[in-house]
Scaffold this active site. Sequence first.
Site, mmCIF file in Angstrom:
data_model
loop_
_atom_site.group_PDB
_atom_site.id
_atom_site.type_symbol
_atom_site.label_atom_id
_atom_site.label_comp_id
_atom_site.label_asym_id
_atom_site.label_seq_id
_atom_site.Cartn_x
_atom_site.Cartn_y
_atom_site.Cartn_z
ATOM 1 N N HIS A 122 -79.836 -10.284 32.937
ATOM 2 C CA HIS A 122 -80.029 -10.869 31.603
ATOM 3 C C HIS A 122 -78.646 -11.084 30.979
ATOM 4 O O HIS A 122 -77.696 -10.363 31.288
ATOM 5 C CB HIS A 122 -80.836 -9.871 30.772
ATOM 6 C CG HIS A 122 -81.255 -10.343 29.426
ATOM 7 N ND1 HIS A 122 -80.397 -10.359 28.348
ATOM 8 C CD2 HIS A 122 -82.448 -10.799 28.966
ATOM 9 C CE1 HIS A 122 -81.050 -10.805 27.280
ATOM 10 N NE2 HIS A 122 -82.290 -11.075 27.626
ATOM 11 N N ASP A 199 -79.756 -1.557 33.848
ATOM 12 C CA ASP A 199 -80.442 -2.164 32.712
ATOM 13 C C ASP A 199 -81.940 -1.876 32.875
ATOM 14 O O ASP A 199 -82.620 -2.506 33.679
ATOM 15 C CB ASP A 199 -80.154 -3.677 32.698
ATOM 16 C CG ASP A 199 -80.885 -4.384 31.557
ATOM 17 O OD1 ASP A 199 -81.749 -3.757 30.912
ATOM 18 O OD2 ASP A 199 -80.595 -5.568 31.336
ATOM 19 N N GLN A 202 -86.657 -3.621 31.120
ATOM 20 C CA GLN A 202 -88.006 -3.968 31.585
ATOM 21 C C GLN A 202 -88.626 -2.834 32.383
ATOM 22 O O GLN A 202 -89.811 -2.542 32.238
ATOM 23 C CB GLN A 202 -87.968 -5.243 32.446
ATOM 24 C CG GLN A 202 -87.430 -6.477 31.743
ATOM 25 C CD GLN A 202 -88.419 -7.076 30.742
ATOM 26 O OE1 GLN A 202 -89.610 -6.809 30.763
ATOM 27 N NE2 GLN A 202 -87.907 -7.898 29.838
ATOM 28 N N LYS A 225 -89.514 -3.634 23.361
ATOM 29 C CA LYS A 225 -90.319 -3.959 24.545
ATOM 30 C C LYS A 225 -91.211 -2.777 24.929
ATOM 31 O O LYS A 225 -92.129 -2.906 25.718
ATOM 32 C CB LYS A 225 -89.413 -4.322 25.723
ATOM 33 C CG LYS A 225 -88.588 -5.582 25.480
ATOM 34 C CD LYS A 225 -87.802 -5.958 26.715
ATOM 35 C CE LYS A 225 -86.594 -6.811 26.412
ATOM 36 N NZ LYS A 225 -86.885 -8.170 26.022
ATOM 37 N N CYS A 364 -82.710 -16.126 29.032
ATOM 38 C CA CYS A 364 -81.402 -15.450 28.981
ATOM 39 C C CYS A 364 -80.940 -15.035 30.371
ATOM 40 O O CYS A 364 -80.436 -13.916 30.569
ATOM 41 C CB CYS A 364 -81.435 -14.221 28.073
ATOM 42 S SG CYS A 364 -81.690 -14.624 26.348
HETATM 43 N N1 PLP Z 1 -82.012 -6.885 29.684
HETATM 44 C C1 PLP Z 1 -83.213 -7.354 30.034
HETATM 45 C C2 PLP Z 1 -83.648 -7.270 31.466
HETATM 46 C C3 PLP Z 1 -84.051 -7.920 29.077
HETATM 47 O O1 PLP Z 1 -85.252 -8.395 29.441
HETATM 48 C C4 PLP Z 1 -83.611 -7.967 27.728
HETATM 49 C C5 PLP Z 1 -84.457 -8.605 26.685
HETATM 50 O O2 PLP Z 1 -85.043 -9.648 26.907
HETATM 51 C C6 PLP Z 1 -82.362 -7.451 27.413
HETATM 52 C C7 PLP Z 1 -81.589 -6.918 28.416
HETATM 53 C C8 PLP Z 1 -81.833 -7.471 26.006
HETATM 54 O O3 PLP Z 1 -82.561 -6.654 25.182
HETATM 55 P P1 PLP Z 1 -82.311 -6.661 23.594
HETATM 56 O O4 PLP Z 1 -82.277 -8.118 23.187
HETATM 57 O O5 PLP Z 1 -83.454 -5.944 23.039
HETATM 58 O O6 PLP Z 1 -81.014 -5.998 23.352
#
Ligand code: PLP
Length: 406
Positions: A122, A199, A202, A225, A364
């Site tokens: 992401h 990360d 998810q 999430k 993203c």
């Molecule tokens: N990493 C992953 C795999 C994500 O799906 C997301 C959110 O869509 C993020 C990072 C970023 O999360 P946040 O926008 O809540 O900081």
Amino acid sequence: MYNVNDIRADFPILSREVNGKPLVYLDNGASAQKPQVVLDTIAQAYGAEYANVHRGLHYLSNLATDKYEAVRGTIAKFLGVADERQIVMNTGTTMGINTVAYGWAMPNLEPGDEIILSVMEHHANIVPWHFLRDRQGVVIKWVDVDSTGALDPQAVIDAMGPKTKLIAVTHLSNVLGTVVDVKPIIVAARERGIATLIDGSQAAVHMPVDVDDLGCDFYAITGHKLYGPSGSGAIFMRRERMAEMRPFIGGGDMIREVHKDEITWADPPMMFEAGTPGIVAQIGLGAALDYMMTLGMDSIAAHETRLRDYARQRLDGLNWLQVQGTTPDKAAIFSFTMEGAGHAHDISTILDKKGVAVRAGHHCAGPLMDHLGVTATCRASFGLYNTEKEVDVLIDALELAHDLFA
Ligand code: PLP
């Protein structure tokens, strides 16, 4: 016994209609809906128990501090972390990864040092490393996924070299649903003294996670999430890595003493929590994680595996639909494009007319879109309250979209 109808009743928004149709919410990968217990907890925290934390000597401030600090323990329990002082509370994964980038990588990496990323990260796990590349001359090395969307741990291990200082990879792809077997990567990295950032934005939503067992250095999660409030979250940071870090954001709460010419820092984790935190958001996250733990992460995962299998079987029956990421080891997250259809946005607009909420766009994940050779996909991402009947509604809506575009 996992009774999805009872569970759905816990989420008031799920009984509403959208465009005159019952809501079918399949945008959980972007953000999940909130159970009543989270809404009640927020109302209670603001309505009866609110004050700033860590600084008052009065009753309400102590109460709010106790409630807020208790969430640190809840997050630690949820992530399988024995020492809750390794949990830094924050606004979500973006903040967590930036804390590592500025707090750990910036003072410890030299020009020419390498960071390894997978192609399915992401942007939250890409852009901070670009900053370091541009400002500090670190090198980003990319590891591809295979044709099924799987990331071979050995490919990441093979990419490690003498200059590698950090591996930053997702535990579960927000686009393909691919689950990454991160443990062998972490073990190999530790043997070589390389830091690991996972990360978990998810993964922590869909499967049990045991961070102490994984042995990584950093593990980031994001509350919205996890059926919690937006603006809540946390990152696990191993104690030894915290000792190598400097604070990232400066302000109140993260200091011990401040004088005109000298400052001493509070001990971790407070050293990384500057300013008034998202007190109520975090208290709401505690309620959300308790809710998930009461259902049981194994039960949630088993329910979603059934949904995944059913959705996969139904989607496979649509020979004009191209589902991206066919690896068997994946969550109930499906990205697809439709032969002959216009942009993914057009498909999602038609689905929306049927009450079906999906995401359309690059999610993203620009490098993954490039790798797949698409500019955008539609994504249906399932959560703990979705049903097989909702899969059928999705399929009917997709058939309608196909008929319209054919
Ligand atoms: N990493 C992953 C795999 C994500 O799906 C997301 C959110 O869509 C993020 C990072 C970023 O999360 P946040 O926008 O809540 O900081």
